[in-house]
Design a protein around this motif. Structure first.
Motif, mmCIF file in Angstrom:
data_model
loop_
_atom_site.group_PDB
_atom_site.id
_atom_site.type_symbol
_atom_site.label_atom_id
_atom_site.label_comp_id
_atom_site.label_asym_id
_atom_site.label_seq_id
_atom_site.Cartn_x
_atom_site.Cartn_y
_atom_site.Cartn_z
ATOM 1 N N PHE A 97 0.804 -1.219 0.000
ATOM 2 C CA PHE A 97 0.000 0.000 0.000
ATOM 3 C C PHE A 97 0.843 1.279 0.000
ATOM 4 O O PHE A 97 0.292 2.386 0.065
ATOM 5 C CB PHE A 97 -0.953 0.010 1.199
ATOM 6 N N ALA A 98 2.154 1.154 -0.079
ATOM 7 C CA ALA A 98 3.024 2.331 -0.047
ATOM 8 C C ALA A 98 2.674 3.364 -1.119
ATOM 9 O O ALA A 98 2.654 4.576 -0.825
ATOM 10 C CB ALA A 98 4.487 1.918 -0.158
ATOM 11 N N PRO A 99 2.380 2.981 -2.378
ATOM 12 C CA PRO A 99 2.040 4.017 -3.378
ATOM 13 C C PRO A 99 0.767 4.790 -3.043
ATOM 14 O O PRO A 99 0.739 6.030 -3.143
ATOM 15 C CB PRO A 99 1.864 3.210 -4.673
ATOM 16 N N GLN A 100 -0.289 4.072 -2.637
ATOM 17 C CA GLN A 100 -1.543 4.744 -2.294
ATOM 18 C C GLN A 100 -1.373 5.640 -1.068
ATOM 19 O O GLN A 100 -1.891 6.760 -1.015
ATOM 20 C CB GLN A 100 -2.643 3.711 -2.019
ATOM 21 N N THR A 101 -0.650 5.131 -0.078
ATOM 22 C CA THR A 101 -0.426 5.902 1.145
ATOM 23 C C THR A 101 0.371 7.169 0.856
ATOM 24 O O THR A 101 0.042 8.259 1.337
ATOM 25 C CB THR A 101 0.309 5.037 2.184
ATOM 26 N N THR A 102 1.412 7.038 0.061
ATOM 27 C CA THR A 102 2.251 8.189 -0.271
ATOM 28 C C THR A 102 1.451 9.267 -0.995
ATOM 29 O O THR A 102 1.539 10.462 -0.662
ATOM 30 C CB THR A 102 3.442 7.746 -1.140
ATOM 31 N N ALA A 103 0.653 8.842 -1.972
ATOM 32 C CA ALA A 103 -0.154 9.803 -2.728
ATOM 33 C C ALA A 103 -1.141 10.537 -1.830
ATOM 34 O O ALA A 103 -1.336 11.753 -1.952
ATOM 35 C CB ALA A 103 -0.896 9.082 -3.857
ATOM 36 N N ALA A 104 -1.752 9.791 -0.897
ATOM 37 C CA ALA A 104 -2.741 10.404 -0.005
ATOM 38 C C ALA A 104 -2.085 11.375 0.965
ATOM 39 O O ALA A 104 -2.578 12.496 1.183
ATOM 40 C CB ALA A 104 -3.491 9.317 0.762
ATOM 41 N N ILE A 150 -1.828 2.289 6.724
ATOM 42 C CA ILE A 150 -2.841 1.486 6.023
ATOM 43 C C ILE A 150 -4.120 2.296 5.842
ATOM 44 O O ILE A 150 -4.750 2.252 4.785
ATOM 45 C CB ILE A 150 -3.129 0.183 6.784
ATOM 46 N N LEU A 151 -4.500 3.064 6.851
ATOM 47 C CA LEU A 151 -5.700 3.896 6.762
ATOM 48 C C LEU A 151 -5.619 4.846 5.577
ATOM 49 O O LEU A 151 -6.605 5.057 4.848
ATOM 50 C CB LEU A 151 -5.879 4.683 8.061
ATOM 51 N N ALA A 152 -4.450 5.414 5.353
ATOM 52 C CA ALA A 152 -4.283 6.382 4.268
ATOM 53 C C ALA A 152 -4.480 5.746 2.895
ATOM 54 O O ALA A 152 -4.761 6.452 1.922
ATOM 55 C CB ALA A 152 -2.893 7.016 4.350
ATOM 56 N N SER A 153 -4.363 4.428 2.809
ATOM 57 C CA SER A 153 -4.574 3.750 1.521
ATOM 58 C C SER A 153 -6.035 3.782 1.109
ATOM 59 O O SER A 153 -6.369 3.589 -0.058
ATOM 60 C CB SER A 153 -4.106 2.289 1.601
ATOM 61 N N GLY A 154 -6.935 3.968 2.104
ATOM 62 C CA GLY A 154 -8.364 3.992 1.828
ATOM 63 C C GLY A 154 -9.025 2.630 1.810
ATOM 64 O O GLY A 154 -10.235 2.538 1.573
ATOM 65 N N ASN A 155 -8.260 1.573 2.092
ATOM 66 C CA ASN A 155 -8.802 0.214 2.044
ATOM 67 C C ASN A 155 -9.198 -0.219 3.458
ATOM 68 O O ASN A 155 -8.339 -0.610 4.258
ATOM 69 C CB ASN A 155 -7.763 -0.741 1.451
ATOM 70 N N GLN A 156 -10.478 -0.180 3.757
ATOM 71 C CA GLN A 156 -10.954 -0.493 5.103
ATOM 72 C C GLN A 156 -10.818 -1.970 5.450
ATOM 73 O O GLN A 156 -10.572 -2.328 6.598
ATOM 74 C CB GLN A 156 -12.417 -0.051 5.256
ATOM 75 N N THR A 157 -10.987 -2.840 4.463
ATOM 76 C CA THR A 157 -10.819 -4.281 4.709
ATOM 77 C C THR A 157 -9.370 -4.580 5.085
ATOM 78 O O THR A 157 -9.097 -5.358 6.005
ATOM 79 C CB THR A 157 -11.221 -5.097 3.474
ATOM 80 N N ALA A 158 -8.446 -3.937 4.381
ATOM 81 C CA ALA A 158 -7.030 -4.114 4.708
ATOM 82 C C ALA A 158 -6.735 -3.611 6.113
ATOM 83 O O ALA A 158 -5.962 -4.231 6.859
ATOM 84 C CB ALA A 158 -6.162 -3.376 3.695
ATOM 85 N N LEU A 159 -7.367 -2.493 6.495
ATOM 86 C CA LEU A 159 -7.148 -1.943 7.829
ATOM 87 C C LEU A 159 -7.604 -2.924 8.907
ATOM 88 O O LEU A 159 -6.894 -3.140 9.894
ATOM 89 C CB LEU A 159 -7.876 -0.616 7.975
ATOM 90 N N ARG A 160 -8.785 -3.525 8.710
ATOM 91 C CA ARG A 160 -9.277 -4.506 9.696
ATOM 92 C C ARG A 160 -8.354 -5.716 9.761
ATOM 93 O O ARG A 160 -8.057 -6.228 10.843
ATOM 94 C CB ARG A 160 -10.701 -4.924 9.340
#
Length: 229
Positions: A97-104, A150-160
């Motif tokens: 999730f590093a790319p999504q997190t970085t962008a956010a 993980i939260l910054a990725s926007g993926n709630q299932t991944a967060l859980r």
């Protein structure tokens, strides 16, 4: 007493029992492999069995306590394979999730504020903690930093899924087994990770995640070895 007041009182007792149990585990009043004697804990904490049972359930979910069918509960014995598997999954998720997190993070002042508040509070506490309660807080803030990744990725299932790993619960065993400087260095590694996100440098963030998680695994491994001495 109203229903809301009763529930608030019950939750407070559970929280107190939970903190007391964690303190007794990391200070080895309840050593690894020790069977839990509910009556003894009721006397020690000055409370009824119900909040202690609920607190034990929380610690079972975190992996510090294990339930043995027909035998009750005990403090989970050290098990490197159990820990290592969770660290492997944690690293996979944070790297993925590093790319999504970085962008956010690069574009969100709200996320930036949350990361900066976490880093400032944790660094201050790490330099000055003087009790087990303060120490709990440093590692809760550590957990929250990685949760934000993980939260910054926007993926709630991944967060859980990530929170279900409970890989930070084993940081409790580092209390008294590592110098303060190592705790501080872990937070400084967080700061470098955050700067990479602000700069939009995904490759650098991934490299730092790998180093940071490997350092955390090595700390746990050393703590397990010291426990066997």
């Amino acid at each position: 007493m109203s229903e809301n007041a009763r529930l608030a009182s019950t939750n407070t007792l559970v929280d107190e029992a939970y903190q007391s149990l964690k303190k007794d585990i990391i200070e080895e009043y309840l050593p690894a492999g020790e069977k839990i004697n509910l009556n003894t804990l009721c006397t020690r904490y000055g409370t009824s069995p119900t909040p202690i049972k609920q607190a034990l359930n929380r610690l079972i979910a975190e992996g510090l306590i294990e339930s043995i069918p027909r035998k009750g509960c005990r403090v989970r014995p050290f098990n490197w394979a159990w820990v290592d598997e969770r660290f492997e999954i944690r690293m996979m998720m944070e790297l993925y999730f590093a790319p999504q997190t970085t962008a956010a993070v690069k574009t969100s002042p709200l996320l930036q504020a949350r990361f900066e508040q976490n880093l400032e509070e944790n660094l201050e506490l790490a330099w000055n903690y003087s009790s087990t309660e303060d120490y709990f807080r440093t590692y809760e803030l550590d957990r929250q930093f990685h949760e934000l990744l993980i939260l910054a990725s926007g993926n709630q299932t991944a967060l859980r899924t990530y929170n279900g790993l409970n890989s930070h619960s084993f940081a409790n065993y580092l209390y008294g087994r590592q110098p303060r400087s190592q705790t501080v260095n872990g937070i400084l590694e967080h700061k470098v990770m955050y700067r990479s996100m602000l700069a939009g440098d995904v490759d650098q963030l991934r490299a730092q995640i790998q180093v940071h998680i490997e350092n955390a695994r090595n700390k746990i491994r050393l703590a397990l070895k010291l426990a066997e001495i």
